[in-house]
Design an enzyme around this catalytic site. Structure first.
Site, PDB file in Angstrom:
ATOM      1  N   GLY A 193     -45.050   9.364 -42.972  1.00 51.70           N
ATOM      2  CA  GLY A 193     -46.170   9.367 -42.040  1.00 51.70           C
ATOM      3  C   GLY A 193     -45.864   8.960 -40.614  1.00 51.70           C
ATOM      4  CG  ASP A 194     -44.694   6.125 -37.235  1.00 52.68           C
ATOM      5  OD1 ASP A 194     -44.442   7.043 -36.425  1.00 52.68           O
ATOM      6  OD2 ASP A 194     -44.863   4.947 -36.892  1.00 52.68           O
ATOM      7  CG  LEU A 195     -39.279  10.492 -41.224  1.00 56.84           C
ATOM      8  CD1 LEU A 195     -38.919   9.155 -41.837  1.00 56.84           C
ATOM      9  CD2 LEU A 195     -39.188  11.603 -42.265  1.00 56.84           C
ATOM     10  CG  ASN A 199     -40.211   3.957 -38.014  1.00 62.20           C
ATOM     11  OD1 ASN A 199     -39.905   2.880 -37.498  1.00 62.20           O
ATOM     12  ND2 ASN A 199     -41.429   4.470 -37.912  1.00 62.20           N
TER      13      ASN A 199
END
Length: 289
Positions: A193-195, A199
């Protein structure tokens, strides 16, 4: 507990392990590293919003439950704090990139009950970075993506003066045409979801770990588009390995801009600047297909 609590005390309280003598918390931006007896070095992270630490912990556990990607182990969490194992980082290698591609394919294939499904045990109203992110279930990706991932941030960007109404109208055209732009129907995927690249940690042991998820049920191409957004080492190797493990749908490259609209609008809301122009460029790319 409040955010003023000492990180070493937090680590001991949430894990039940003793802080080793001489261990000095260090870090910035709400992060500290503490060494625990019988565990090793952990990262203690203060949540940016109420319950954001619990949401992140639930996301990490949910992704780990797919037994597909590597993540730091969650040692403890409450509404304000998260304690996870520290990742010793090393060089980004082609072999690790290919492994990441295969692992992402397996993660996405693990599936979820619906688009917008939140991680079990976490709040439905979660966060992506410092931006609120509502997880509301839906059964059709185009409508769900427009209603819960594009339009809320578009409206806020306009309200804040970060995007003009003319540019906003272009993004709204994309939402209107989503059923024809979205490509083949896909089942809901389990997303990080926040790749973005920050991260993705390239471990010293030759394996990749993923951190800081905004985990939810979504479209697999969204994770892959975000990897491309800010660059990722050996990205072609990641994508090729993914495609071999679980072939991507025809035309996926032409939909990258469509899937980047969500994170770019989030960045427009949070940081303004040139992100609005990038979001408009992504909208134009999506309309070209």
């Amino acid at each position: 507990m409040t955010g003023a609590e000492d990180p070493a005390d937090v680590a001991a309280r949430l894990t039940g392990h003793r802080v080793l003598p001489g261990s000095v918390p260090r870090g910035a931006s709400g992060l500290a590293e503490v060494t625990l007896d019988g565990v090793g070095t952990v990262v203690v992270k203060r949540g940016s919003d109420p319950r954001s630490a619990r949401a992140e912990a639930a996301g990490l556990r949910w992704l780990a439950g797919a037994d597909a990607v590597r993540l730091p182990e969650v040692r403890g969490a409450d509404d304000d704090w998260l304690v996870v194992d520290r990742v010793e980082t090393g060089a980004a290698t082609p072999e690790a990139a290919e492994e990441l591609g295969r692992e992402l394919a397996a993660l996405h294939a693990a599936g979820v009950p619906a688009f917008g499904a939140p991680p079990p045990g976490g709040p439905a109203d979660a966060w992506i970075g410092r931006a609120p992110m509502a997880n509301r279930p839906g059964d059709r990706w185009p409508r769900w993506y427009a209603e819960h991932r594009v339009l809320p941030y578009l409206r806020e960007a306009v309200d804040r003066g970060a995007m003009g109404t003319g540019d906003a109208a272009l993004v709204e055209r994309v939402c209107d045409r989503l059923p024809e732009l979205a490509g083949p129907d896909r089942p809901p995927a389990r997303l990080h979801g926040d790749l973005w690249n920050g991260n993705v940690l390239w471990g010293a042991d030759g394996h990749v770990r993923l951190i800081d998820p905004a985990a939810h049920g979504g479209h697999r191409e969204t994770d892959l588009a975000m990897l491309r957004l800010f660059g990722c080492p050996h990205l072609d190797r990641v994508l090729d390995a993914y495609d071999r493990a679980d072939p991507l749908d025809d035309g996926w490259r032409g939909r990258v801009g469509l899937h980047q609209l969500f994170p770019l609008l989030v960045h427009t809301v949070l940081f303004g600047g040139g992100y609005a122009a990038q979001a408009v460029a992504a909208a134009r790319s999506a309309l070209r297909g």
